[in-house]
Design an enzyme around this catalytic site. Structure first.
Site, PDB file in Angstrom:
ATOM      1  N   ASP A 134       0.838  -1.219   0.000  1.00 35.43           N
ATOM      2  CA  ASP A 134       0.000   0.000   0.000  1.00 35.43           C
ATOM      3  C   ASP A 134       0.868   1.263   0.000  1.00 35.43           C
ATOM      4  O   ASP A 134       0.370   2.367  -0.179  1.00 35.43           O
ATOM      5  CB  ASP A 134      -0.964  -0.003   1.199  1.00 35.43           C
ATOM      6  CG  ASP A 134      -0.246  -0.238   2.518  1.00 35.43           C
ATOM      7  OD1 ASP A 134       0.764   0.435   2.779  1.00 35.43           O
ATOM      8  OD2 ASP A 134      -0.697  -1.107   3.298  1.00 35.43           O
ATOM      9  N   GLU A 157       7.999  -6.282  -2.555  1.00 37.43           N
ATOM     10  CA  GLU A 157       6.574  -6.634  -2.459  1.00 37.43           C
ATOM     11  C   GLU A 157       6.300  -7.772  -3.445  1.00 37.43           C
ATOM     12  O   GLU A 157       6.727  -7.727  -4.587  1.00 37.43           O
ATOM     13  CB  GLU A 157       5.737  -5.379  -2.785  1.00 37.43           C
ATOM     14  CG  GLU A 157       4.281  -5.606  -3.151  1.00 37.43           C
ATOM     15  CD  GLU A 157       3.445  -6.258  -2.053  1.00 37.43           C
ATOM     16  OE1 GLU A 157       3.428  -5.736  -0.940  1.00 37.43           O
ATOM     17  OE2 GLU A 157       2.812  -7.312  -2.340  1.00 37.43           O
ATOM     18  N   ASP A 188       9.190 -12.276  -3.859  1.00 37.35           N
ATOM     19  CA  ASP A 188       8.916 -12.815  -2.528  1.00 37.35           C
ATOM     20  C   ASP A 188       9.998 -12.298  -1.561  1.00 37.35           C
ATOM     21  O   ASP A 188      11.195 -12.484  -1.801  1.00 37.35           O
ATOM     22  CB  ASP A 188       8.972 -14.344  -2.633  1.00 37.35           C
ATOM     23  CG  ASP A 188       8.696 -15.025  -1.305  1.00 37.35           C
ATOM     24  OD1 ASP A 188       8.618 -14.335  -0.268  1.00 37.35           O
ATOM     25  OD2 ASP A 188       8.560 -16.260  -1.307  1.00 37.35           O
ATOM     26  N   GLY A 189       9.554 -11.682  -0.484  1.00 38.46           N
ATOM     27  CA  GLY A 189      10.498 -11.101   0.475  1.00 38.46           C
ATOM     28  C   GLY A 189      11.405 -12.140   1.104  1.00 38.46           C
ATOM     29  O   GLY A 189      12.575 -11.869   1.404  1.00 38.46           O
ATOM     30  N   ASP A 206       6.374  -5.194   6.768  1.00 34.26           N
ATOM     31  CA  ASP A 206       4.998  -4.679   6.713  1.00 34.26           C
ATOM     32  C   ASP A 206       4.188  -5.674   5.881  1.00 34.26           C
ATOM     33  O   ASP A 206       3.805  -5.400   4.754  1.00 34.26           O
ATOM     34  CB  ASP A 206       5.017  -3.290   6.054  1.00 34.26           C
ATOM     35  CG  ASP A 206       3.630  -2.699   5.949  1.00 34.26           C
ATOM     36  OD1 ASP A 206       2.753  -3.079   6.740  1.00 34.26           O
ATOM     37  OD2 ASP A 206       3.423  -1.849   5.066  1.00 34.26           O
ATOM     38  N   ASP A 209      -1.047 -11.023   7.022  1.00 33.43           N
ATOM     39  CA  ASP A 209      -1.064 -12.012   8.104  1.00 33.43           C
ATOM     40  C   ASP A 209      -0.535 -13.369   7.623  1.00 33.43           C
ATOM     41  O   ASP A 209      -0.424 -13.607   6.424  1.00 33.43           O
ATOM     42  CB  ASP A 209      -2.491 -12.132   8.658  1.00 33.43           C
ATOM     43  CG  ASP A 209      -2.813 -10.910   9.513  1.00 33.43           C
ATOM     44  OD1 ASP A 209      -1.911 -10.091   9.705  1.00 33.43           O
ATOM     45  OD2 ASP A 209      -3.946 -10.785   9.974  1.00 33.43           O
TER      46      ASP A 209
HETATM   47  N1  SAM Z   1      -0.566  -2.919   7.348  1.00 27.73           N
HETATM   48  C1  SAM Z   1      -0.935  -4.176   6.911  1.00 27.73           C
HETATM   49  C2  SAM Z   1      -1.313  -5.144   7.995  1.00 27.73           C
HETATM   50  O1  SAM Z   1      -0.657  -5.185   9.000  1.00 27.73           O
HETATM   51  O2  SAM Z   1      -2.295  -5.820   7.805  1.00 27.73           O
HETATM   52  C3  SAM Z   1      -0.003  -4.790   5.945  1.00 27.73           C
HETATM   53  C4  SAM Z   1       0.002  -3.977   4.696  1.00 27.73           C
HETATM   54  S1  SAM Z   1       0.738  -4.402   3.237  1.00 27.73           S
HETATM   55  C5  SAM Z   1      -0.657  -4.251   2.177  1.00 27.73           C
HETATM   56  C6  SAM Z   1       1.034  -6.158   3.246  1.00 27.73           C
HETATM   57  C7  SAM Z   1       1.725  -6.588   1.963  1.00 27.73           C
HETATM   58  O3  SAM Z   1       2.550  -7.726   2.205  1.00 27.73           O
HETATM   59  C8  SAM Z   1       0.769  -6.982   0.851  1.00 27.73           C
HETATM   60  O4  SAM Z   1       0.826  -6.039  -0.170  1.00 27.73           O
HETATM   61  C9  SAM Z   1       1.248  -8.359   0.402  1.00 27.73           C
HETATM   62  O5  SAM Z   1       1.165  -8.562  -0.983  1.00 27.73           O
HETATM   63  C10 SAM Z   1       2.672  -8.336   0.924  1.00 27.73           C
HETATM   64  N2  SAM Z   1       3.261  -9.665   1.074  1.00 27.73           N
HETATM   65  C11 SAM Z   1       2.678 -10.785   1.573  1.00 27.73           C
HETATM   66  N3  SAM Z   1       3.520 -11.827   1.500  1.00 27.73           N
HETATM   67  C12 SAM Z   1       4.670 -11.351   0.963  1.00 27.73           C
HETATM   68  C13 SAM Z   1       5.908 -11.958   0.616  1.00 27.73           C
HETATM   69  N4  SAM Z   1       6.120 -13.271   0.810  1.00 27.73           N
HETATM   70  N5  SAM Z   1       6.874 -11.170   0.089  1.00 27.73           N
HETATM   71  C14 SAM Z   1       6.675  -9.852  -0.106  1.00 27.73           C
HETATM   72  N6  SAM Z   1       5.506  -9.232   0.160  1.00 27.73           N
HETATM   73  C15 SAM Z   1       4.522  -9.972   0.700  1.00 27.73           C
END
Ligand code: SAM
Length: 336
Positions: A134, A157, A188-189, A206, A209
């Site tokens: 975001d 991201e 993938d992070g 960030d 879940d």
């Molecule tokens: N503030 C939020 C919360 O605590 O619920 C989190 C916000 S941010 C939108 C979360 C991001 O993590 C998402 O855009 C998602 O695509 C990303 N994400 C999830 N798994 C991931 C991964 N393995 N590697 C990188 N990004 C990832």
């Protein structure tokens, strides 16, 4: 770090398109015909509500928001993305049925997860954000670029669709990803951390879940990878996906796992009306045993705090670490 334009590396997904590309649903979405497992129609007042529920994390309760309009819905390779306009919380981003942010209260989370580690570190120059689609954390980090503290921001991201949609529907959050000091990597992070040779002063996880693409972030192997990518005395912070009201046992376990890797671990919490039970927990950690994470090393003037922050200030920094007695005792007690 790119010095002239946004640098976006894409290894698992299509190229990120520029902001000028407007994403709109092919046809306006008719709320009464739209079906989604999180949305319930209430006949008595002809209203549609989104409910966040979790059988595992918070059985027997739900958080609801009244929907005015469905703005976008899609299923990407990684997750179900729903964006709606709510009656009281502005536009809302939902991933896999879980609220990520609302326009009304997003600043609380974004500011705390960003400014606590930055203001606790003596000289934070290189920052890595894992997740963060975001772009709210980038917005907050740019304040420290403008302040000439942070020099480079790398964000990894997994799903470029979250960035694209945030640009369109959460414009107050996704407005600095084109900044010259920001590098976006669509990957993938977890994989990025396994492969990177770079070291960062601050790493902010960030993520969404644990159910879905972020599952691996809540495991000990992830903490090891974080530690490997940290510069000497660097600081990591992550959203814990739980809080003291929802799942204290889970939290304790997560803190225990962090303690196996890091020498100095602490827990803080953030008021968030749109997260189930009204708050979210964060875990912060470092190898520097002498660093007092709950006290900022740098403090801005009162005028500057009011000018650049809406939630964070040096007193909130400290008070966010203070827990109610029952939770503090439970988390500190070694027996369970
Ligand atoms: N503030 C939020 C919360 O605590 O619920 C989190 C916000 S941010 C939108 C979360 C991001 O993590 C998402 O855009 C998602 O695509 C990303 N994400 C999830 N798994 C991931 C991964 N393995 N590697 C990188 N990004 C990832």
């Amino acid at each position: 770090m790119s010095s002239t334009s946004t640098s976006i590396t894409s290894s698992t997904s299509t190229k990120f398109q520029s902001d000028s590309t407007s994403i709109k649903p092919k046809e306006p979405i008719n709320l009464s015909a739209f079906k989604h497992e999180t949305i319930v129609y209430h006949k008595q007042d002809n209203s549609y509500w989104f409910y966040e529920k979790s059988k595992d994390s918070f059985p027997g309760q739900a958080f609801g928001l009244e929907i005015l309009e469905i703005l976008y819905h899609t299923k990407t390779k990684f997750q179900d993305i729903l964006i709606f306009k709510s009656k009281n919380f502005g536009n809302v981003l939902i991933l896999n049925g879980i609220i990520q942010c609302t326009e009304k209260d997003e600043f609380a989370y974004q500011e705390l997860i960003t400014h606590v580690p930055i203001m606790s570190h003596p000289n934070p120059k290189k920052v890595l954000v894992i997740g963060g689609g975001d772009c709210g954390v980038i917005r907050e980090l740019i304040k420290h670029v403008e302040d000439k503290t942070v020099e480079s921001i790398t964000m990894v991201e997994i799903d470029d669709m979250v960035i694209k949609l945030s640009t369109q529907y959460l414009p107050e959050m996704a407005k600095y990803h084109n900044h010259p000091n920001v590098k976006l990597i669509i990957e993938d992070g977890f994989k990025f951390l396994k492969e990177t040779q770079s070291k960062f002063d601050i790493i902010i996880t960030d993520s969404s879940d644990p159910e879905g693409p972020a599952e691996e972030f809540f495991q000990i192997n992830y903490f090891k990878l974080l530690n490997n990518a940290l510069s000497k005395n660097g600081i990591v912070i992550m959203q814990s996906s739980e809080n003291i009201w929802l799942n204290l046992k889970y939290l304790k376990n997560l803190i225990k796992k962090s303690n196996l890797i890091f020498k100095n671990v602490n827990y803080l919490q953030c008021y968030m009306p749109s997260y189930t039970s009204g708050q979210l927990g964060l875990i912060i950690a470092t190898m520097d045993e002498n660093l007092n994470l709950s006290t900022p090393l740098r403090i801005f003037s009162k005028e500057k705090e009011s000018k650049i922050f809406k939630y964070y200030n040096h007193l909130i920094h400290q008070s966010s670490f203070i827990l109610p007695t029952w939770a503090k005792d439970y988390l500190e007690n070694n027996n369970d």
